[in-house]
Write a protein that holds these residues in place. Sequence first.
Motif, short mmCIF file in Angstrom:
data_model
loop_
_atom_site.label_atom_id
_atom_site.label_comp_id
_atom_site.label_asym_id
_atom_site.label_seq_id
_atom_site.Cartn_x
_atom_site.Cartn_y
_atom_site.Cartn_z
N THR A 1 0.84 -1.20 0.00
CA THR A 1 0.00 0.00 0.00
C THR A 1 0.87 1.25 0.00
OG1 THR A 1 -0.19 -0.12 2.41
CG2 THR A 1 -1.96 -1.09 1.14
N GLN A 2 2.01 1.20 0.72
CA GLN A 2 2.91 2.36 0.75
C GLN A 2 3.55 2.58 -0.63
OE1 GLN A 2 2.63 0.16 3.31
NE2 GLN A 2 2.05 1.55 4.93
N LEU A 3 4.00 1.51 -1.27
CA LEU A 3 4.60 1.63 -2.60
C LEU A 3 3.60 2.19 -3.61
CD1 LEU A 3 6.56 -1.74 -2.76
CD2 LEU A 3 7.54 0.56 -2.61
N ALA A 4 2.39 1.64 -3.62
CA ALA A 4 1.38 2.08 -4.58
C ALA A 4 1.01 3.54 -4.36
CB ALA A 4 0.14 1.20 -4.48
N GLU A 5 0.86 3.96 -3.11
CA GLU A 5 0.49 5.35 -2.83
C GLU A 5 1.62 6.31 -3.18
OE1 GLU A 5 -1.98 8.58 -1.64
OE2 GLU A 5 -2.40 6.52 -2.29
N ALA A 6 2.86 5.93 -2.93
CA ALA A 6 3.99 6.80 -3.29
C ALA A 6 4.02 7.04 -4.79
CB ALA A 6 5.31 6.18 -2.82
N VAL A 7 3.82 5.99 -5.57
CA VAL A 7 3.80 6.14 -7.03
C VAL A 7 2.60 7.00 -7.46
CG1 VAL A 7 3.50 4.89 -9.22
CG2 VAL A 7 5.09 4.03 -7.48
N ALA A 8 1.45 6.76 -6.87
CA ALA A 8 0.26 7.56 -7.20
C ALA A 8 0.52 9.04 -6.93
CB ALA A 8 -0.95 7.08 -6.40
N VAL B 1 3.45 10.78 -6.93
CA VAL B 1 4.39 11.46 -7.85
C VAL B 1 3.94 11.43 -9.30
CG1 VAL B 1 6.37 11.12 -6.32
CG2 VAL B 1 5.94 9.47 -8.15
N THR B 2 2.85 10.71 -9.58
CA THR B 2 2.31 10.70 -10.94
C THR B 2 0.96 11.42 -11.02
OG1 THR B 2 1.31 8.51 -10.56
CG2 THR B 2 3.51 8.56 -11.59
N ASP B 3 0.61 12.15 -9.97
CA ASP B 3 -0.65 12.90 -9.91
C ASP B 3 -1.88 12.01 -10.13
OD1 ASP B 3 0.32 15.46 -9.30
OD2 ASP B 3 0.83 15.82 -11.40
N ARG B 4 -1.86 10.79 -9.58
CA ARG B 4 -2.97 9.85 -9.73
C ARG B 4 -3.64 9.53 -8.41
NH1 ARG B 4 0.10 5.76 -13.87
NH2 ARG B 4 0.10 7.19 -15.62
N ALA B 5 -3.46 10.38 -7.40
CA ALA B 5 -4.01 10.08 -6.08
C ALA B 5 -5.39 10.67 -5.85
CB ALA B 5 -3.05 10.56 -5.00
N ALA C 1 8.61 5.73 0.46
CA ALA C 1 7.86 4.55 0.93
C ALA C 1 8.83 3.69 1.73
CB ALA C 1 7.31 3.76 -0.25
N THR C 2 8.42 3.32 2.95
CA THR C 2 9.24 2.41 3.76
C THR C 2 8.54 1.08 3.88
OG1 THR C 2 8.31 3.17 5.87
CG2 THR C 2 10.28 4.31 5.07
N ILE C 3 9.35 0.03 4.02
CA ILE C 3 8.82 -1.32 4.07
C ILE C 3 9.38 -2.03 5.29
CG2 ILE C 3 8.60 -3.51 2.82
CD1 ILE C 3 7.44 -1.05 1.32
#
Length: 135
Positions: A91-98, A100-104, A117-119
Motif C-alpha cells: 500500500t505504501q509503494l502504490a500510494e507513493a507512485v500515485a 508522484v504521478t498525480d494519480r491520487a 515509501a518504507t517497508i
Amino acid sequence: MPMNLEDMWDGAKDVARRLWEATGLSPADVDNAQLYDGFSVLVLTWLEGMGFCRDGEGLAFLREGHGDPDGRLPINTGGGALGEGRLHGMTQLAEAVAQVTDRAGERQVPGASRALATISNGLAKSTAFLFSRDG
C-alpha cells in the motif's frame, strides 16, 4: 526472538543513512511519506529513523499536525496498512507512485514530486524507496 524497539529505531536509521547517501537527498526533499505501519509504533520508528524529526519527537510531530494531509509532510495519504490492510508495504509503494504521478485523486498532495515509501519494521529486510517525478 522478540522485537526490540531500540533495534528497530537503529535499523530505520541505517536504512535512512543508506538512502540519503545513495540519492544525495535529505528528508527536506521529500513531499510526502508513506511509512510502513503494520503496527502503529512503526510510523514513529520510520518518522524519527528517517530523520524527519528528532528522536523522541515523532508523536509531537504528528500531534502538531505535520503529518496531516495539509501538513508539512503528509503521511500515509492512502490510509496505510492500518487503513487499507496489512499487505507488507505494498500500500505504501502504490500510494507513493500515485502521489508522484498525480494519480491520487482527492488524496493528492499538491505539487508532490518526491514520495518516500518504507517497508517492514526497521529490522532485517527493511528498506525504503524514494520515488520522484524528476529524471
